[in-house]
Design a protein around this motif. Structure first.
Motif, PDB file in Angstrom:
ATOM      1  N   CYS A   1       0.828  -1.212   0.000  1.00 23.92           N
ATOM      2  CA  CYS A   1       0.000   0.000   0.000  1.00 23.92           C
ATOM      3  C   CYS A   1       0.862   1.262   0.000  1.00 23.92           C
ATOM      4  CB  CYS A   1      -0.944  -0.004   1.190  1.00 23.92           C
ATOM      5  SG  CYS A   1      -2.257  -1.253   1.074  1.00 23.92           S
ATOM      6  N   LEU A   2       1.946   1.264   0.752  1.00 25.50           N
ATOM      7  CA  LEU A   2       2.870   2.398   0.716  1.00 25.50           C
ATOM      8  C   LEU A   2       3.482   2.554  -0.676  1.00 25.50           C
ATOM      9  CD1 LEU A   2       4.685   2.058   4.151  1.00 25.50           C
ATOM     10  CD2 LEU A   2       3.205   3.936   3.442  1.00 25.50           C
ATOM     11  N   ALA A   3       3.810   1.430  -1.305  1.00 20.08           N
ATOM     12  CA  ALA A   3       4.373   1.475  -2.663  1.00 20.08           C
ATOM     13  C   ALA A   3       3.356   2.016  -3.660  1.00 20.08           C
ATOM     14  CB  ALA A   3       4.844   0.085  -3.085  1.00 20.08           C
ATOM     15  N   LEU A   4       2.081   1.640  -3.504  1.00 17.33           N
ATOM     16  CA  LEU A   4       1.039   2.145  -4.400  1.00 17.33           C
ATOM     17  C   LEU A   4       0.886   3.659  -4.279  1.00 17.33           C
ATOM     18  CD1 LEU A   4      -1.696  -0.602  -3.927  1.00 17.33           C
ATOM     19  CD2 LEU A   4      -0.452  -0.116  -6.030  1.00 17.33           C
ATOM     20  N   VAL A   5       0.891   4.151  -3.050  1.00 17.59           N
ATOM     21  CA  VAL A   5       0.790   5.599  -2.841  1.00 17.59           C
ATOM     22  C   VAL A   5       1.999   6.308  -3.442  1.00 17.59           C
ATOM     23  CG1 VAL A   5       0.741   7.422  -1.104  1.00 17.59           C
ATOM     24  CG2 VAL A   5      -0.637   5.360  -0.782  1.00 17.59           C
ATOM     25  N   ALA A   6       3.177   5.765  -3.196  1.00 19.80           N
ATOM     26  CA  ALA A   6       4.396   6.379  -3.723  1.00 19.80           C
ATOM     27  C   ALA A   6       4.395   6.374  -5.247  1.00 19.80           C
ATOM     28  CB  ALA A   6       5.626   5.640  -3.193  1.00 19.80           C
ATOM     29  N   PHE A   7       3.953   5.275  -5.839  1.00 19.78           N
ATOM     30  CA  PHE A   7       3.913   5.180  -7.298  1.00 19.78           C
ATOM     31  C   PHE A   7       2.961   6.209  -7.885  1.00 19.78           C
ATOM     32  CE2 PHE A   7       2.069   3.542 -11.224  1.00 19.78           C
ATOM     33  CZ  PHE A   7       3.218   3.273 -11.968  1.00 19.78           C
ATOM     34  N   GLU A   8       1.803   6.373  -7.261  1.00 20.51           N
ATOM     35  CA  GLU A   8       0.817   7.335  -7.765  1.00 20.51           C
ATOM     36  C   GLU A   8       1.362   8.762  -7.716  1.00 20.51           C
ATOM     37  OE1 GLU A   8      -2.829   8.894  -9.206  1.00 20.51           O
ATOM     38  OE2 GLU A   8      -1.931   6.887  -9.241  1.00 20.51           O
ATOM     39  N   VAL A   9       2.031   9.089  -6.611  1.00 17.58           N
ATOM     40  CA  VAL A   9       2.584  10.445  -6.471  1.00 17.58           C
ATOM     41  C   VAL A   9       3.663  10.692  -7.514  1.00 17.58           C
ATOM     42  CG1 VAL A   9       3.881  11.966  -4.940  1.00 17.58           C
ATOM     43  CG2 VAL A   9       2.006  10.603  -4.020  1.00 17.58           C
ATOM     44  N   VAL A  10       4.536   9.716  -7.714  1.00 14.10           N
ATOM     45  CA  VAL A  10       5.614   9.871  -8.698  1.00 14.10           C
ATOM     46  C   VAL A  10       5.050   9.890 -10.106  1.00 14.10           C
ATOM     47  CG1 VAL A  10       7.684   8.785  -9.652  1.00 14.10           C
ATOM     48  CG2 VAL A  10       7.335   8.835  -7.174  1.00 14.10           C
ATOM     49  N   TRP A  11       4.080   9.006 -10.390  1.00 11.70           N
ATOM     50  CA  TRP A  11       3.489   8.916 -11.730  1.00 11.70           C
ATOM     51  C   TRP A  11       2.837  10.231 -12.138  1.00 11.70           C
ATOM     52  CZ3 TRP A  11       3.445   5.369 -15.627  1.00 11.70           C
ATOM     53  CH2 TRP A  11       2.459   5.488 -16.605  1.00 11.70           C
TER      54      TRP A  11
ATOM     55  N   ARG B   1       3.598  13.136 -10.887  1.00 11.94           N
ATOM     56  CA  ARG B   1       4.532  14.247 -10.641  1.00 11.94           C
ATOM     57  C   ARG B   1       3.903  15.292  -9.727  1.00 11.94           C
ATOM     58  NH1 ARG B   1       6.928  15.070 -16.814  1.00 11.94           N
ATOM     59  NH2 ARG B   1       7.678  12.926 -17.060  1.00 11.94           N
ATOM     60  N   SER B   2       3.324  14.780  -8.670  1.00 10.16           N
ATOM     61  CA  SER B   2       2.642  15.647  -7.715  1.00 10.16           C
ATOM     62  C   SER B   2       3.641  16.524  -6.971  1.00 10.16           C
ATOM     63  CB  SER B   2       1.849  14.794  -6.723  1.00 10.16           C
ATOM     64  OG  SER B   2       1.360  15.559  -5.654  1.00 10.16           O
ATOM     65  N   LYS B   3       3.149  17.662  -6.500  1.00 11.36           N
ATOM     66  CA  LYS B   3       3.994  18.551  -5.702  1.00 11.36           C
ATOM     67  C   LYS B   3       4.339  17.928  -4.359  1.00 11.36           C
ATOM     68  CE  LYS B   3      -0.004  20.997  -3.739  1.00 11.36           C
ATOM     69  NZ  LYS B   3      -0.665  22.317  -3.566  1.00 11.36           N
ATOM     70  N   TRP B   4       3.621  16.855  -3.995  1.00 13.34           N
ATOM     71  CA  TRP B   4       3.884  16.168  -2.733  1.00 13.34           C
ATOM     72  C   TRP B   4       4.918  15.059  -2.887  1.00 13.34           C
ATOM     73  CZ3 TRP B   4       2.018  18.922   1.020  1.00 13.34           C
ATOM     74  CH2 TRP B   4       0.834  19.642   0.839  1.00 13.34           C
ATOM     75  N   ILE B   5       5.625  15.043  -3.982  1.00 14.74           N
ATOM     76  CA  ILE B   5       6.582  13.973  -4.231  1.00 14.74           C
ATOM     77  C   ILE B   5       7.686  13.938  -3.175  1.00 14.74           C
ATOM     78  CG2 ILE B   5       8.088  15.350  -5.743  1.00 14.74           C
ATOM     79  CD1 ILE B   5       8.342  12.844  -7.503  1.00 14.74           C
ATOM     80  N   TRP B   6       7.993  15.084  -2.595  1.00 14.64           N
ATOM     81  CA  TRP B   6       9.046  15.131  -1.585  1.00 14.64           C
ATOM     82  C   TRP B   6       8.657  14.381  -0.305  1.00 14.64           C
ATOM     83  CZ3 TRP B   6       7.766  17.462   3.076  1.00 14.64           C
ATOM     84  CH2 TRP B   6       6.612  18.248   3.066  1.00 14.64           C
ATOM     85  N   LEU B   7       7.342  14.084  -0.164  1.00  9.92           N
ATOM     86  CA  LEU B   7       6.893  13.358   1.021  1.00  9.92           C
ATOM     87  C   LEU B   7       7.108  11.845   0.917  1.00  9.92           C
ATOM     88  CD1 LEU B   7       3.526  15.073   2.026  1.00  9.92           C
ATOM     89  CD2 LEU B   7       5.670  15.082   3.304  1.00  9.92           C
ATOM     90  N   VAL B   8       7.373  11.376  -0.307  1.00 12.05           N
ATOM     91  CA  VAL B   8       7.476   9.932  -0.519  1.00 12.05           C
ATOM     92  C   VAL B   8       8.508   9.282   0.399  1.00 12.05           C
ATOM     93  CG1 VAL B   8       8.101   8.144  -2.187  1.00 12.05           C
ATOM     94  CG2 VAL B   8       6.584  10.015  -2.867  1.00 12.05           C
ATOM     95  N   PRO B   9       9.731   9.813   0.498  1.00 18.55           N
ATOM     96  CA  PRO B   9      10.707   9.158   1.393  1.00 18.55           C
ATOM     97  C   PRO B   9      10.315   9.227   2.864  1.00 18.55           C
ATOM     98  CG  PRO B   9      11.794  10.649  -0.162  1.00 18.55           C
ATOM     99  CD  PRO B   9      10.330  10.946  -0.214  1.00 18.55           C
ATOM    100  N   LEU B  10       9.430  10.178   3.215  1.00 18.73           N
ATOM    101  CA  LEU B  10       9.044  10.338   4.620  1.00 18.73           C
ATOM    102  C   LEU B  10       7.863   9.451   5.017  1.00 18.73           C
ATOM    103  CD1 LEU B  10       9.251  14.238   4.894  1.00 18.73           C
ATOM    104  CD2 LEU B  10      11.018  12.547   5.469  1.00 18.73           C
ATOM    105  N   LEU B  11       7.196   8.840   4.040  1.00 16.80           N
ATOM    106  CA  LEU B  11       6.033   8.018   4.346  1.00 16.80           C
ATOM    107  C   LEU B  11       6.353   6.866   5.302  1.00 16.80           C
ATOM    108  CD1 LEU B  11       4.180   7.851   0.897  1.00 16.80           C
ATOM    109  CD2 LEU B  11       3.470   9.082   2.949  1.00 16.80           C
ATOM    110  N   PRO B  12       7.393   6.062   5.029  1.00 22.83           N
ATOM    111  CA  PRO B  12       7.679   4.963   5.970  1.00 22.83           C
ATOM    112  C   PRO B  12       8.043   5.465   7.366  1.00 22.83           C
ATOM    113  CG  PRO B  12       8.813   4.634   3.881  1.00 22.83           C
ATOM    114  CD  PRO B  12       8.288   6.036   3.878  1.00 22.83           C
ATOM    115  N   LEU B  13       8.803   6.566   7.441  1.00 20.22           N
ATOM    116  CA  LEU B  13       9.189   7.102   8.746  1.00 20.22           C
ATOM    117  C   LEU B  13       7.974   7.621   9.502  1.00 20.22           C
ATOM    118  CD1 LEU B  13      12.462   9.006   7.763  1.00 20.22           C
ATOM    119  CD2 LEU B  13      12.260   6.791   8.918  1.00 20.22           C
ATOM    120  N   GLY B  14       7.111   8.340   8.793  1.00 19.94           N
ATOM    121  CA  GLY B  14       5.907   8.844   9.429  1.00 19.94           C
ATOM    122  C   GLY B  14       5.009   7.718   9.894  1.00 19.94           C
ATOM    123  N   PHE B  15       4.904   6.683   9.077  1.00 22.51           N
ATOM    124  CA  PHE B  15       4.087   5.525   9.440  1.00 22.51           C
ATOM    125  C   PHE B  15       4.594   4.896  10.734  1.00 22.51           C
ATOM    126  CE2 PHE B  15       3.541   0.866   9.226  1.00 22.51           C
ATOM    127  CZ  PHE B  15       2.156   0.802   9.238  1.00 22.51           C
TER     128      PHE B  15
END
Length: 370
Positions: A232-242, A244-258
């Motif tokens: 599920c984290l990978a799906l969210v990250a893929f969607e953001v990257v695909w 090119r959302s402005k929230w792309i910088w949050l992708v590396p922080l998702l696992p840490l925040g979780f």
């Protein structure tokens, strides 16, 4: 279903505006029986597999009745022919298996998928795929609600065992109404993929679906199932990257925040999973070794579908601990190669690749018409 949702924006946007005014439920009431039964079958998957199969059987009968009345048969869904090749190889290995009865469950699954291919065109008319996904979301919300309640109940019931250092996964992990956490994880991964696509294509409807999103997110976290977390984290990250959302910088922080924002039970489950000597990690390494030994014995035909539980103990080293459950190797590709042969595993990979190509093509077609 993924293809249907990706096609929904291009096929349903105008229709959905009228559906919203008329009322979604009243729209469902006007559907033919096969379409309604199939939608209910899909919606029931996150709640009860048995109920889902019952509705699927009803949809199949209704579809056959419509066919006997001379109605034009819609084209088969994308991916049918690759699946047919896969099914043919599976049936061949089953027929030459030393124990046909043990492998019947695999054939039963093929029959279920075959019926799904036959009835899936029932949701082809404009607006139907989107309505079917909405029904799935409601079903997943109900299932997630019960899983959350079950987790809280277990937290209180096993408080003494957990305080004494008992493994979190042994006492708190649950599949909710689906009983087993891996069944829940498999279903929930598909639901989350649908929610992500729905969120991207229909921003005007997000407000009313926030409760469903929250319920599913909490349920995934409390399922304590690593497969669901990572996917599920990978799906969210893929969607953001695909996108090119402005929230792309949050992708590396998702696992840490979780990890840091999660309850202590989840953090403990993560820390346990990171240990090399954790029993579950050791079991999976052992299962890979057993799978490799079985593949070497019969690489082309496998040892026979459904026979893993029968053969597992004889393929571990003397003195090794035996897992509580060893009827499956916890790795689908290795399981297929070991029990049904390398050709079946390769056919499964090719089938999955064809599904992925169909999904990408449908997504591009939908995006070009937005």
């Amino acid at each position: 279903m993924g293809t249907l949702l990706m096609e929904a924006p291009s096929r349903c946007t105008g229709h959905w505006q009228g559906t919203r005014r008329a009322g979604w439920f009243s729209e469902l009431q006007r559907w033919p029986l096969d379409r309604l039964a199939l939608t209910l079958a899909l919606a029931a998957v996150p709640i009860s597999i048995a109920a889902s199969e019952t509705f699927l059987a009803l949809a199949l009968v209704a579809r056959i009745v419509r066919g006997t009345r001379g109605q034009r048969r819609p084209p088969l869904p994308a991916g049918f022919w690759p699946w047919l090749v896969f099914a043919g190889v599976v049936i061949f290995t089953w027929l030459i298996s030393p124990d046909l009865a043990a492998g019947w469950s695999e054939i039963r699954r093929l029959l279920l998928v075959a019926s799904l291919f036959f009835v899936m065109p029932a949701v082809a008319p404009a607006g139907s795929p989107l309505a079917a996904w909405k029904a799935v979301f409601i079903g997943s919300g109900v299932g997630s609600f019960f899983l959350i309640g079950d987790f809280i109940g277990r937290l209180f019931h096993y408080h003494r065992e957990l305080s004494a250092g008992g493994a979190v996964s042994l006492y708190l992990r649950t599949g909710g109404l689906l009983n087993h956490w891996m069944v829940f994880a498999t279903v929930e991964i598909l639901v989350v993929a649908g929610l992500i696509a729905f969120w991207s294509h229909y921003p005007e409807h997000r407000k009313r679906w926030w409760p469903i999103l929250i319920l599913n997110s909490v349920a995934v976290a409390l399922s304590l199932t690593r497969t669901a977390w990572v996917t599920c984290l990978a799906l969210v990250a893929f969607e953001v990257v695909w996108r090119r959302s402005k929230w792309i910088w949050l992708v590396p922080l998702l696992p840490l925040g979780f990890y840091f924002l999660a309850p202590s039970a989840i953090r403990l489950r993560v820390s346990e999973s990171m240990k090399a000597d954790y029993y579950s990690n050791q079991e999976r390494l052992q299962m890979l070794r057993v799978g490799w030994r079985l593949i070497r014995e019969k690489p082309l035909t496998g040892v026979g579908a459904g026979r893993m539980g029968e053969l597992y103990r004889s393929h571990i080293n003397p003195g090794e601990p035996v897992p509580a459950y060893y009827g499956h190797l916890h790795n689908n590709l290795v399981q297929m190669a070991a029990t049904q042969g390398i050709p079946v595993a390769l056919a499964a990979v090719l089938m999955a690749a064809s599904f992925l190509v169909a999904l990408v093509r449908a997504g591009r077609n939908a995006a070009s018409l937005e």
